[in-house]
Scaffold this active site. Structure first.
Site, mmCIF file in Angstrom:
data_model
loop_
_atom_site.group_PDB
_atom_site.id
_atom_site.type_symbol
_atom_site.label_atom_id
_atom_site.label_comp_id
_atom_site.label_asym_id
_atom_site.label_seq_id
_atom_site.Cartn_x
_atom_site.Cartn_y
_atom_site.Cartn_z
ATOM 1 N N ARG A 12 0.842 -1.142 0.707
ATOM 2 C CA ARG A 12 0.167 -0.369 0.157
ATOM 3 C C ARG A 12 0.470 1.557 -0.008
ATOM 4 O O ARG A 12 1.020 2.158 -1.019
ATOM 5 C CB ARG A 12 -1.042 0.017 0.957
ATOM 6 N N ASP A 13 1.547 1.286 1.408
ATOM 7 C CA ASP A 13 2.405 3.040 1.254
ATOM 8 C C ASP A 13 3.286 2.586 0.211
ATOM 9 O O ASP A 13 3.837 3.857 -0.573
ATOM 10 C CB ASP A 13 2.595 3.459 2.614
ATOM 11 N N CYS A 73 5.953 9.644 -0.385
ATOM 12 C CA CYS A 73 4.863 10.441 0.207
ATOM 13 C C CYS A 73 4.826 11.565 -1.125
ATOM 14 O O CYS A 73 5.269 12.647 -1.362
ATOM 15 C CB CYS A 73 5.205 11.214 1.002
ATOM 16 N N ASN A 114 10.183 3.993 2.394
ATOM 17 C CA ASN A 114 10.155 3.613 3.992
ATOM 18 C C ASN A 114 11.048 2.834 4.481
ATOM 19 O O ASN A 114 11.895 2.846 3.502
ATOM 20 C CB ASN A 114 9.223 2.915 4.438
ATOM 21 N N HIS A 154 10.073 6.457 7.471
ATOM 22 C CA HIS A 154 10.836 7.259 6.232
ATOM 23 C C HIS A 154 12.914 7.085 6.116
ATOM 24 O O HIS A 154 12.927 7.822 7.323
ATOM 25 C CB HIS A 154 10.134 7.892 5.219
#
Length: 353
Positions: A41-42, A291, A300, A260
């Site tokens: 996801r991220d 982001c 990350n 991150h």
């Protein structure tokens, strides 16, 4: 005199300490760390290259075999906001009907930015007759459906990300939590830009972060991930933040940290967090991520680097580093991007000899 919110939060902390737990957050020993894998996801949300549904499902299925117990599987956001998450409904349906074979229960988590997002998830569950948590059987492994929601630690980031103030975002969260509790869906909160904001700089107020974290827990969040979205965090400021959270009465068992690695400080900050009793960390296979609202923010902390470091310190994760390294190499190749995990690349090179 303690404020009403502090008194309420102290009472809720006492309730947590008395034994309220969910199956996906089993009591951990002091040397066990739970890793929340956010790569699907991220990690993918900021990729420019279109990623097929098949590749996303393959990634999740591969991750399910590594030993991780929580996987971010998607985000119920409008496709115009985050095009890469347009297939989340299909992923959710697939996982509810055919959870990947694994040796342990896995929680599949979906980010919901508003009540419509959660309603979309609930509609799928209702249509399929699926419960939020299922026991394992001979034909289907145990699985749980969870959600994440988020607030920001600064007004500027909140307005850029959600087009509302911090307080307005917290008000929007209330009905999300209420519906989730009604459906017995576990709730994870995020506090973004806790150690640095792309608009307001690195000096984010630790007290503000603690206040928002406490509010999310008071609302009913089962866990809050405090996120260094920009990667601006340093060891001294991470330490100060954790001290402030503790002083506010927030138990380390209710916290996760989400680092991150923009400035190469994620592992340093992880060690600081370990020393303060944090035992839940978010990470992304291959260091995927970034982001869209924070220019220059890189991925990350990589799951491979995190696992390697934790194991070297004598901690236990239950995660197979070699298998995770193979996945990091595979997904990086699939995306046509550089593998940002140093431990992953070194481990994969050794396996390939």
């Amino acid at each position: 005199m303690a404020c009403p919110r502090r008194r309420l939060f102290s009472a809720l902390s006492a309730l947590r300490a008395s034994g309220r737990r969910f199956s996906t957050e089993a009591r951990l020993t002091a040397d066990h760390v739970r890793i929340v894998e956010v790569g699907a996801r991220d990690g993918l949300q900021n990729e420019k290259k279109s990623i097929s549904l098949e590749t996303k499902i393959q990634l999740i299925e591969k991750l399910a075999r590594t030993g991780v117990t929580t996987i971010e599987a998607g985000s119920f956001v409008p496709a115009k906001w985050v095009p890469q998450m347009a297939s989340t409904a299909e992923i959710c349906e697939y996982l509810l009907q055919s959870p990947p074979p694994c040796q342990h229960a896995i929680a599949y988590n979906y980010l919901v930015p508003n009540i419509k997002g959660l309603e979309g998830l609930v509609k799928i569950m209702d249509r399929l007759g699926a419960a939020a948590e299922t026991d394992g059987s001979e034909t289907k492994p145990a699985a749980r459906t969870e959600i994440s929601l988020f607030a920001a630690a600064t007004e500027s980031f909140s307005k850029a990300n959600t087009n509302c103030t911090v307080q307005e975002s917290l008000e929007r969260i209330k009905p999300i939590v209420a519906l989730a509790k009604e459906k017995k869906i576990r709730v994870r909160g995020y506090v973004s830009v806790a150690l640095g904001c792309p608009y307001e700089g690195p000096d984010v107020s630790p007290s503000k972060v603690a206040e928002i974290t406490a509010t999310l827990l008071e609302m009913g969040a089962d866990e809050v991930s405090v996120a260094d979205t920009t990667g601006m965090g340093t060891a001294p400021r991470t330490q100060k933040l954790l001290q402030t959270l503790k002083a506010a009465g927030i138990a380390s068992s209710d916290l996760a940290l989400h680092f991150h690695d923009t400035y190469g400080q994620a592992l340093v900050n992880t060690v600081v967090a370990l020393e303060h009793g944090i035992r839940i960390f978010d990470s992304s296979v291959g260091g995927l991520g970034g982001c869209p609202y924070s220019k220059g923010a890189t991925g990350n902390i990589s799951t491979e680097d995190l696992v390697h470091t934790l194991h070297s310190l004598g901690m236990h994760t239950g995660v197979n580093l070699e298998e995770m390294s193979r996945i990091g190499a595979w997904i990086s190749s699939e995306l046509g991007r550089h593998n940002d995990s140093r431990a992953g690349k070194a481990t994969f090179a050794r396996l390939s000899e």
